[in-house]
Design an enzyme around this catalytic site. Structure first.
Site, short mmCIF file in Angstrom:
data_model
loop_
_atom_site.label_atom_id
_atom_site.label_comp_id
_atom_site.label_asym_id
_atom_site.label_seq_id
_atom_site.Cartn_x
_atom_site.Cartn_y
_atom_site.Cartn_z
N GLU A 244 -2.06 -53.95 34.77
CA GLU A 244 -1.02 -54.43 35.69
C GLU A 244 -0.85 -53.46 36.86
O GLU A 244 -0.71 -53.86 38.01
CB GLU A 244 0.29 -54.55 34.89
N ALA A 365 6.44 -53.33 37.29
CA ALA A 365 5.31 -52.74 36.56
C ALA A 365 5.48 -51.24 36.37
O ALA A 365 4.50 -50.50 36.26
CB ALA A 365 3.99 -53.03 37.27
#
Ligand SMILES: Cc1cc2nc3c(=O)[nH]c(=O)nc-3n(C[C@H](O)[C@H](O)[C@H](O)COP(=O)(O)OP(=O)(O)OC[C@H]3O[C@@H](n4cnc5c(N)ncnc54)[C@H](O)[C@@H]3O)c2cc1C
Length: 381
Positions: A244, A365
């Site tokens: 990610e 993230a």
């Protein structure tokens, strides 16, 4: 662009994706931003064309490409005119599905990864909770084993694709054990009784991506939906975060690159005091700084991607790329708005949207502060 990292195949793939973005996404970006959601059918269309999961095995409908194919994908999809849509697609292709690809059994991949890569099903990643964001190890949503199933209770917040998802890669506490020890990942079907979507959240930017609160009330999930081993979910979540964070880095400098291109054009066209504003050294130097910072972010991301793609230790470099690229993106977008002056503050100019959109990059993230905590730990402090 020429680079030691890309082959002819990557160039061909980039061109076909660029054409697709130009014809089938960019013209609709405005509409999706206003609707604050993208249509499900676009994922299906991308799946049909082989654009979802370009580095995943072909057996499950992926493209079988190397890690740089994913980087090309993240870069080009991020130039579609709405970073929110790009984020939603990247959640589908790399963020929510990577644990499934990495830890799923053959049967789980056939059942869940395949329809995700064909675009028939939408997937989300459910980790963040109202009381636990950065502190993932403390998450409280429980999955209590009862015979051959788990009973899931709890809630999640800020979940991308949350209102439309058919599947959620869900972080749960299966226990026993405190903190990270008791965590597991399960694949959750949103058709399960007891599941509900709360508010669709209103955001500063990333409007074309839906973000939701999710609730789980005595939801029964078969034990075979456990991803990997029980109690090892924290490791799986962290590995997923690596992916990610790397695509997040690519998304950030790619978005910044659009802001730079628009600023360059504007600096040539906008006349003040009888000459293009690009001829004022303060403006031209700003453009030079933007280009240099973007290039540095790109090369650091490529280096981390090369390490990852070649199975080498890459944790430190991935986190450096994430923090550097996302910080660069916010600075570049800020300068772009400045170069556009009052027009840059107007919604009809794309730099205004980029400025709002990239602000998420150093929060989502994992925040910049958390990235730095990880880097310094890896440096041995
Ligand atoms: C638009 C959007 C989409 C998102 N999509 C998803 C998704 O799909 N799935 C998902 O699971 N989550 C998602 N998130 C959640 C996101 O990952 C979290 O917001 C992020 O990890 C930060 O958590 P928090 O918001 O709870 O902030 P907090 O953890 O409460 O942090 C608040 C502040 O304190 C700082 N801080 C916290 N701990 C430390 C520390 N140890 N050292 C130094 N500083 C610290 C942080 O850096 C931050 O500045 C999304 C968020 C947004 C806004």
């Amino acid at each position: 662009m020429d680079s030691i990292y890309f082959s002819e195949e990557h160039h061909i793939f980039r061109k076909s994706l660029k054409d697709f973005v130009k014809k089938e996404i960019r013209p609709y970006a405005e509409e999706w931003e206003e609707a604050e959601i993208y249509p499900r059918e676009i994922f299906k269309r991308m799946g049909d064309l082989g654009f979802l999961g370009v580095s995943y095995p072909e057996e499950y409908g992926g493209g079988g490409g190397d890690y740089f194919t994913t980087i090309v994908f993240a870069e080009e999809i991020s130039k579609c005119g709405a970073l929110g849509f790009a984020m939603s697609v990247l959640v589908q292709t790399d963020i929510a599905s990577s644990a499934l690809n990495e830890f799923g059994t053959h049967e789980q991949k056939l059942k869940y990864l395949k329809p995700v890569l064909s675009g028939e099903k939408i997937i989300a990643l459910g980790v963040t909770e109202p009381n636990h964001g950065s502190d993932v190890a403390s998450l409280e949503t429980t999955a209590i084993r009862d015979g051959d199933h788990y009973i899931v209770n709890g809630s999640k917040i800020f979940i991308t694709n949350g209102t439309q998802a058919d599947l959620i890669t869900l972080g749960v506490r299966t226990g026993p054990g405190e903190g990270e020890k008791g965590l597991s990942l399960i694949i959750f079907e949103t058709s399960t009784p007891g599941f509900s979507v709360g508010r669709k959240l209103k955001k500063m930017g990333m409007h074309s991506s839906d973000t939701a609160e999710l609730f789980f009330d005595d939801c029964i999930v078969p034990v075979e939906n456990l991803l990997g081993r029980e109690g090892e979910g924290f490791y799986a979540i962290m590995l997923g975060f690596e992916n990610e964070r790397l695509v997040g880095a690519a998304m950030s400098y790619a978005g910044a690159e659009v802001a730079l291109e628009l600023s360059l054009q504007y600096a040539k066209q906008r006349i003040q005091f009888g000459k293009p504003i690009g001829q004022f050294q303060v403006i031209s130097h700003m453009l030079a700084e933007m280009a240099t910072d973007i290039e540095a972010a790109r090369q650091l991301t490529y280096h981390a991607a090369w390490l990852k793609g070649n199975g080498k230790p890459c944790r430190k470099e991935v986190h450096m790329a994430k923090v550097f690229s996302t910080e660069v993106a916010t600075q570049v977008a800020n300068k772009a708005v400045q170069i556009f002056g009052g027009y840059g503050y107007m919604q009809e100019y794309e730099v205004e949207r980029i400025y709002r959109d990239v602000r998420l990059a150093n929060i989502g993230a994992g925040t910049s502060q958390i990235m730095k905590n990880i880097i310094v730990k890896l440096l041995g402090l």
